[in-house]
Design an enzyme around this catalytic site. Structure first.
Site, short mmCIF file in Angstrom:
data_model
loop_
_atom_site.label_atom_id
_atom_site.label_comp_id
_atom_site.label_asym_id
_atom_site.label_seq_id
_atom_site.Cartn_x
_atom_site.Cartn_y
_atom_site.Cartn_z
N ASN A 9 0.88 -1.17 0.00
CA ASN A 9 0.00 0.00 0.00
C ASN A 9 0.91 1.22 0.00
O ASN A 9 1.45 1.61 1.03
CB ASN A 9 -0.87 -0.05 1.26
CG ASN A 9 -1.81 1.13 1.35
OD1 ASN A 9 -1.76 2.05 0.53
ND2 ASN A 9 -2.68 1.11 2.35
N LYS B 207 3.07 0.93 3.32
CA LYS B 207 2.74 -0.13 4.28
C LYS B 207 2.83 -1.45 3.54
O LYS B 207 2.45 -1.53 2.38
CB LYS B 207 1.30 0.04 4.79
CG LYS B 207 1.11 1.23 5.70
CD LYS B 207 -0.31 1.16 6.29
CE LYS B 207 -0.76 2.51 6.77
NZ LYS B 207 -2.19 2.69 6.85
N ARG C 32 -2.55 -2.13 -3.49
CA ARG C 32 -3.74 -1.31 -3.28
C ARG C 32 -3.65 -0.13 -4.25
O ARG C 32 -2.65 0.56 -4.29
CB ARG C 32 -3.77 -0.79 -1.86
CG ARG C 32 -4.93 0.14 -1.65
CD ARG C 32 -4.85 0.84 -0.33
NE ARG C 32 -5.99 1.71 -0.17
CZ ARG C 32 -5.99 2.80 0.57
NH1 ARG C 32 -4.92 3.16 1.21
NH2 ARG C 32 -7.08 3.54 0.66
N HIS D 94 -12.61 3.34 0.21
CA HIS D 94 -12.60 2.36 1.30
C HIS D 94 -13.37 1.08 0.91
O HIS D 94 -13.84 0.35 1.78
CB HIS D 94 -13.27 2.90 2.59
CG HIS D 94 -12.52 3.99 3.28
ND1 HIS D 94 -13.17 5.03 3.91
CD2 HIS D 94 -11.20 4.20 3.47
CE1 HIS D 94 -12.27 5.84 4.46
NE2 HIS D 94 -11.07 5.37 4.20
N HIS E 280 -16.88 2.92 8.30
CA HIS E 280 -15.41 2.88 8.37
C HIS E 280 -14.97 4.22 8.95
O HIS E 280 -14.99 5.25 8.27
CB HIS E 280 -14.84 2.66 6.97
CG HIS E 280 -13.34 2.64 6.93
ND1 HIS E 280 -12.60 1.50 6.67
CD2 HIS E 280 -12.43 3.62 7.13
CE1 HIS E 280 -11.32 1.78 6.72
NE2 HIS E 280 -11.19 3.07 7.00
N LEU E 281 -14.61 4.22 10.23
CA LEU E 281 -14.24 5.46 10.91
C LEU E 281 -12.77 5.40 11.32
O LEU E 281 -12.41 4.80 12.33
CB LEU E 281 -15.13 5.68 12.14
CG LEU E 281 -16.65 5.57 11.92
CD1 LEU E 281 -17.41 5.80 13.22
CD2 LEU E 281 -17.14 6.54 10.86
N ASN F 40 -8.83 7.73 10.09
CA ASN F 40 -8.46 9.11 9.74
C ASN F 40 -9.40 9.61 8.65
O ASN F 40 -9.89 10.72 8.70
CB ASN F 40 -7.01 9.16 9.26
CG ASN F 40 -6.07 9.15 10.44
OD1 ASN F 40 -6.32 9.81 11.44
ND2 ASN F 40 -4.99 8.40 10.34
N ARG G 122 -10.50 16.32 7.29
CA ARG G 122 -11.31 16.68 6.11
C ARG G 122 -12.70 17.14 6.54
O ARG G 122 -13.28 16.61 7.48
CB ARG G 122 -11.45 15.49 5.17
CG ARG G 122 -10.20 15.22 4.37
CD ARG G 122 -10.31 13.91 3.61
NE ARG G 122 -9.34 12.95 4.10
CZ ARG G 122 -9.33 11.66 3.78
NH1 ARG G 122 -10.22 11.16 2.96
NH2 ARG G 122 -8.41 10.86 4.29
N ASP H 82 -6.36 13.57 15.89
CA ASP H 82 -6.35 12.25 16.50
C ASP H 82 -7.45 12.17 17.56
O ASP H 82 -7.48 12.96 18.50
CB ASP H 82 -4.98 11.99 17.15
CG ASP H 82 -4.82 10.54 17.54
OD1 ASP H 82 -5.70 10.01 18.25
OD2 ASP H 82 -3.82 9.92 17.14
N PHE H 83 -8.36 11.22 17.34
CA PHE H 83 -9.53 11.12 18.23
C PHE H 83 -9.15 10.93 19.70
O PHE H 83 -9.86 11.39 20.58
CB PHE H 83 -10.42 9.96 17.77
CG PHE H 83 -11.64 10.45 17.07
CD1 PHE H 83 -11.52 11.11 15.87
CD2 PHE H 83 -12.90 10.29 17.63
CE1 PHE H 83 -12.63 11.60 15.22
CE2 PHE H 83 -14.02 10.77 16.99
CZ PHE H 83 -13.89 11.43 15.78
N ILE I 238 -11.07 4.33 14.75
CA ILE I 238 -12.04 4.85 15.72
C ILE I 238 -13.17 3.83 15.93
O ILE I 238 -13.54 3.52 17.07
CB ILE I 238 -12.63 6.20 15.23
CG1 ILE I 238 -11.51 7.21 14.98
CG2 ILE I 238 -13.65 6.74 16.21
CD1 ILE I 238 -11.93 8.38 14.10
N GLY I 239 -13.68 3.31 14.83
CA GLY I 239 -14.81 2.37 14.90
C GLY I 239 -14.49 1.12 15.68
O GLY I 239 -15.35 0.55 16.36
N GLU J 12 -8.06 -5.00 5.19
CA GLU J 12 -7.97 -4.73 3.76
C GLU J 12 -6.84 -5.54 3.12
O GLU J 12 -6.96 -6.00 1.99
CB GLU J 12 -7.72 -3.22 3.53
CG GLU J 12 -8.95 -2.40 3.86
CD GLU J 12 -8.64 -0.96 4.23
OE1 GLU J 12 -8.07 -0.76 5.33
OE2 GLU J 12 -8.95 -0.05 3.45
#
Ligand code: ADP
Length: 399
Positions: free
Chosen positions: A7, A14, A91, A180, A208-209, A211, A241, A283-284, A332-333, A384
């Site tokens: 990726n 990655k 990817r 995604h 899909h939560l 970044n 975003r 960052d959450f 996050i999810g 993924e």
């Protein structure tokens, strides 16, 4: 067969090596700061010390050479030579309208991926470099491209055509593509498997939560709508975003306040969302912490985020004529029980009830609704890379 999944981003890369007999990930690696001073490769193998290379990596070719070197390093002892890599799955962010499925890479495919670059100028060029370099370094290894847009190619026209003059679609390909896709496909298939149901009978909302954030309405196993659009900027609010906003904001800022288009792009992509509202971080974890400390802007950022996701879940349940399962995935999810709970608040009328104890579990497949819930809610870690490796093996076995 051992399959390498790549990726490739603009300054990062990655990778994973997956043993497809067992579907076990043998190695996970990350190269950061490609082309920037301080390049670093970090490779992880279960039960072993990290393998780290800190050397100047001026371009992707040097980075991938280091990846190959890291894969055969003696300390990790994963493979002895590059010949053990049976295939490479890449990817690719944008496959345009041409690719509704993954494809074996040849010169012609590479050309058409290049043609899609104008649709994803930030993403496709580094993906292409990754493919070109791997082909050069591993000329005899078959390679497959797996597109983020492919899963959403099943959307009907009413969801993907933008209400603009139709010629803009015909001439320039302006439409919703969605992103995604590999993740939405993986978690929707996984939830059907876990629920022991045929996916053809299910209406699923996948969230899909990470970044980047996107939701999809998956009916009968097919994506029928998704929140990202022509680019990954549309839809719900994200880390940096904006998500969808009134487009007139752009001409207003330019005409009345003298902003340049580059500033606008920077604002919408890098300075908005949770970072923009909170003024703290994208960052959450940081924003959640500050919200707990009573920071009002952090609380507002989170409230807006929850509101946008909640509205999107409700919309997708609406267009599918109901919902059987809601799935949360990505950073996050998968990890934030508070976010999951808040995003679902007020939607109980759909037919679920959240079990707080189940919802406190992090990072594994977990039903978070009660046994009595008619609608099931799950957290499912996305994978993924495995999806890319599966497609790669499937396609090259047909060559
Ligand atoms: P990417 O889209 O880059 O793959 P990820 O899926 O890794 O991103 O998601 C990154 C996001 O996940 C970040 O906002 C991070 O704060 C968030 N995250 C990771 N762990 C947690 C956690 N324990 N609680 C809340 N948020 C988390």
């Amino acid at each position: 067969m051992k399959t390498l999944v790549i990726n490739c981003g603009s300054s990062s890369l990655k990778y994973q090596l997956i043993d497809m007999e067992t579907e076990k990930s043998l190695v996970q690696g990350l190269v950061e700061r490609i082309g920037i001073e301080g390049s670093i490769l970090t490779q992880k193998v279960e039960g072993k010390d990290k393998y780290i290379i800190k050397e100047n990596m001026p371009n992707h070719k040097v980075a991938i050479e280091h990846v190959l070197k890291a894969l055969i390093n003696k300390d990790h002892n994963i493979i002895q030579s590059m010949d053990e890599i049976g295939a490479v799955g890449h990817r690719v962010v944008h496959g345009g309208e041409k690719y509704s499925h993954s494809v074996v890479i040849d010169d012609e495919v590479l050309e058409s991926i290049k043609e899609c670059s104008s649709l994803a100028p930030l993403h496709n060029p580094p993906n292409i470099i990754g493919i070109e370099v791997c082909r050069e370094l591993m000329p005899n290894t078959p390679m497959v491209a797996v597109f983020d847009t492919a899963f959403h190619q099943t959307m009907p026209k009413e969801s993907y055509i933008c209400p603009l003059p139709y010629e803009l679609y015909e001439k320039y390909g302006i439409r919703k593509y969605g992103f995604h896709g590999t993740s939405h496909m993986y978690v929707s298939q996984k939830v059907a498997e876990v629920m022991e149901k045929d996916i053809k009978d299910l209406k699923i909302v996948t969230c899909h939560l990470g970044n980047g954030c996107s939701l999809a309405a998956v009916k009968g196993g097919k994506s029928i709508d998704t929140s990202m659009g022509f680019t990954p900027l549309a839809g719900v609010m994200m880390g940096t975003r904006s998500g969808s906003i009134d487009p007139s904001v752009i001409s207003y800022l330019m005409e009345v306040h003298g902003y340049e288009i580059n500033d606008i792009n920077e604002i919408l992509n890098k300075k908005s969302g949770v970072l923009g509202i909170s003024g703290i971080s994208s960052d959450f974890r940081d924003v959640l912490e500050e919200a707990e400390n009573g920071n009002e802007r952090a609380k507002l950022a989170l409230n807006i985020f929850h509101y946008k996701v909640r509205a999107q879940i409700a919309a997708y349940a609406g267009i599918m004529g109901g919902v059987d399962a809601i799935v949360f995935t990505a950073g996050i999810g998968e990890n934030s029980s508070v976010t999951r709970k808040e995003c679902l608040k007020g939607l109980e009328f759909l037919g679920f009830e959240i079990d707080d104890e189940r919802n406190s579990v992090r990072g594994k497949i977990q039903e978070i609704s009660t046994d009595n819930s008619k609608v099931k809610v799950y957290e499912i870690p996305t994978n993924e890379e495995l999806m890319i490796a599966r497609d790669t093996v499937k396609l090259i076995s047909n060559i």
